[in-house]
Design a protein around this motif. Structure first.
Motif, mmCIF file in Angstrom:
data_model
loop_
_atom_site.group_PDB
_atom_site.id
_atom_site.type_symbol
_atom_site.label_atom_id
_atom_site.label_comp_id
_atom_site.label_asym_id
_atom_site.label_seq_id
_atom_site.Cartn_x
_atom_site.Cartn_y
_atom_site.Cartn_z
ATOM 1 N N ALA A 78 0.938 -1.156 0.056
ATOM 2 C CA ALA A 78 0.047 0.011 0.166
ATOM 3 C C ALA A 78 0.747 1.383 -0.003
ATOM 4 O O ALA A 78 0.672 2.164 -0.996
ATOM 5 N N VAL A 79 1.868 1.362 0.801
ATOM 6 C CA VAL A 79 2.743 2.456 1.012
ATOM 7 C C VAL A 79 3.400 2.696 -0.558
ATOM 8 O O VAL A 79 3.564 3.798 -0.774
ATOM 9 N N ALA A 80 3.944 1.618 -0.967
ATOM 10 C CA ALA A 80 4.697 1.786 -2.197
ATOM 11 C C ALA A 80 3.862 2.080 -3.420
ATOM 12 O O ALA A 80 4.048 2.882 -4.133
ATOM 13 N N LEU A 81 2.621 1.575 -3.488
ATOM 14 C CA LEU A 81 1.605 1.866 -4.217
ATOM 15 C C LEU A 81 1.462 3.529 -4.400
ATOM 16 O O LEU A 81 1.423 4.220 -5.231
ATOM 17 N N ALA B 200 9.424 1.346 -3.761
ATOM 18 C CA ALA B 200 9.536 -0.087 -3.242
ATOM 19 C C ALA B 200 10.402 -0.169 -1.844
ATOM 20 O O ALA B 200 10.133 -0.943 -1.099
ATOM 21 N N ILE B 201 11.426 0.602 -2.136
ATOM 22 C CA ILE B 201 12.496 0.536 -1.021
ATOM 23 C C ILE B 201 11.802 1.338 0.322
ATOM 24 O O ILE B 201 11.983 0.893 1.426
ATOM 25 N N LEU B 202 11.148 2.344 0.175
ATOM 26 C CA LEU B 202 10.435 3.016 1.086
ATOM 27 C C LEU B 202 9.077 2.273 1.793
ATOM 28 O O LEU B 202 9.060 2.328 2.731
ATOM 29 N N GLY B 203 8.684 1.704 0.699
ATOM 30 C CA GLY B 203 7.440 0.615 1.186
ATOM 31 C C GLY B 203 7.845 -0.501 2.095
ATOM 32 O O GLY B 203 7.152 -0.713 3.078
ATOM 33 N N PHE B 204 8.879 -1.158 1.572
ATOM 34 C CA PHE B 204 9.455 -2.130 2.628
ATOM 35 C C PHE B 204 9.839 -1.442 4.023
ATOM 36 O O PHE B 204 9.671 -2.253 4.808
ATOM 37 N N ALA C 40 8.340 -8.689 -2.505
ATOM 38 C CA ALA C 40 7.511 -8.785 -3.642
ATOM 39 C C ALA C 40 6.409 -7.900 -3.859
ATOM 40 O O ALA C 40 5.995 -7.317 -4.630
ATOM 41 N N ALA C 41 5.825 -7.607 -2.706
ATOM 42 C CA ALA C 41 4.598 -6.886 -2.230
ATOM 43 C C ALA C 41 4.966 -5.436 -2.511
ATOM 44 O O ALA C 41 4.250 -4.602 -3.275
ATOM 45 N N ALA C 42 6.138 -4.901 -2.184
ATOM 46 C CA ALA C 42 6.362 -3.547 -2.320
ATOM 47 C C ALA C 42 7.016 -3.058 -3.421
ATOM 48 O O ALA C 42 6.358 -2.078 -3.935
#
Length: 352
Positions: A9-12, A61-65, A230-232
């Motif tokens: 969600a955050v990465a999106l 992606a990195i920030l979402g992770f 993978a989700a990020a």
């Protein structure tokens, strides 16, 4: 599961908001795509479209992770960090390639040798670090083997395994790069493969050898965190696809395509599904084979098998609309993912 949802969600959100900002910034600075003169004539209208959009979804992606781990107060695992470092390292190689294209106003960036060298250096660091981490469960398998390995492991020797990992990384980073020839094609196809790896990570977690000490379990280190990775990347790529779908407002460039190929190879190695990736990413493999066949046949006979390679351009020159090719290739990718997941599940069944 909460980690996976937060990361995606955050990465999106970051990607879907950050991409239009990048479009405006890149447009003002003249960071636009250069088109090959020998390419399909319909692509000439895309000249000047902002590129290097991969920087947005890699950062997202990195920030979402990171957000997922901050929200759950859990430290990141070695497996996940290695895959993210592989993604970032290949993104840097792609960024240099894209920058040269823009700076010199040409469709070719790094020379093929220099580009391959960059991929090999990043891949070698990943391969060496992978074999340095022991099994994370504190349980000794009946047949001792390194925790990350599946299809090819210590039985072939560390040197040969390192070469195999390098082959995967260079091969799939170039395969995604070749697939990135039409608006949304590579990003949409990669999203489908990432969905598979979210499922695979969850399955391996629920059937890991921490709770099941029989044959029907997986000796995989950190399967949950690999699903989070993978989700990020999936969430970040979906946000980017919103703007990259036909007609694309921004291209990912080599920055994005090399990074995505690295993520797929990294996930395959760390989840020990190396050969399965050939099926899951079957569309990328098929497109790469079309280039190999075209080049090989032309060198031997002086004639071409396809109107143009990679394969998507053959159908363009055959009169197919770009959106038709993209959607149909997405369907092929979905079938490959479904087949791969089916094989993954059937492989587990006899050992259950």
């Amino acid at each position: 599961m909460r980690d996976i949802l937060i990361a995606g969600a955050v990465a999106l959100i970051l990607s879907i908001i950050g991409t239009p900002l990048a479009i405006r910034i890149f447009s003002r600075r003249g960071i636009g795509q250069n088109i090959r003169e020998e390419g399909p004539s319909g692509h000439h209208d895309k000249r000047g479209t902002p590129t290097m959009g991969g920087t947005v979804f890699v950062l997202a992606a990195i920030l979402g992770f990171a957000a997922a781990h901050l929200a759950t107060w859990t430290p990141p695992t070695a497996s996940a960090v290695l895959v993210l470092l592989l993604m970032a390292g290949l993104a840097v190689v792609g960024f240099v390639d894209d920058f040269i294209k823009i700076y010199k106003q040409r469709s070719l960036g790094l020379r093929s040798g220099a580009k391959a060298l960059g991929q090999l250096i990043v891949g070698a660091i990943f391969a060496v670090l992978v074999v340095r981490f022991p099994n994370g469960y504190g349980v000794t398998p009946a047949v001792p083997r390194l925790s990350f390995l599946r299809d090819f492991g210590p039985s072939i020797g560390i040197v040969f395994f390192t070469i195999w990992v390098l082959f995967l990384i260079v091969g799939f980073s170039n395969a995604v790069n070749l697939t990135d020839g039409l608006d949304g094609l590579a990003s949409g196809a990669t999203c489908l493969v990432l969905v598979a790896y979210v499922i695979i990570g969850n399955w391996q977690l629920r059937n890991s050898c921490t709770s099941m000490l029989g044959k029907g379990c997986y000796w995989v280190r950190d399967p949950l965190d690999l699903a989070v990775v993978a989700a990020a990347v999936l969430g970040a790529l979906l946000g980017f696809l919103w703007w990259n779908a036909p007609p694309a407002k921004i291209f990912m460039g080599d920055t994005g395509s090399l990074a995505l190929g690295g993520v797929l190879a990294g996930l395959a190695v760390t989840t020990r599904t190396q050969l399965l990736l050939v099926i899951l990413a079957g569309l990328c493999v098929l497109i790469t084979l079309s280039v190999i066949i075209q080049v090989g046949f032309f060198k031997m006979t002086g004639r071409r098998v396809f109107r143009m390679a990679p394969l998507q351009h053959h159908f363009e020159l055959s009169g197919w609309a770009e959106t038709t090719i993209v959607v149909r290739f997405w369907l092929i990718s979905a079938l490959c993912v479904a087949l791969g997941l089916g094989i993954f599940y059937v492989e587990w069944m006899p050992n259950a």
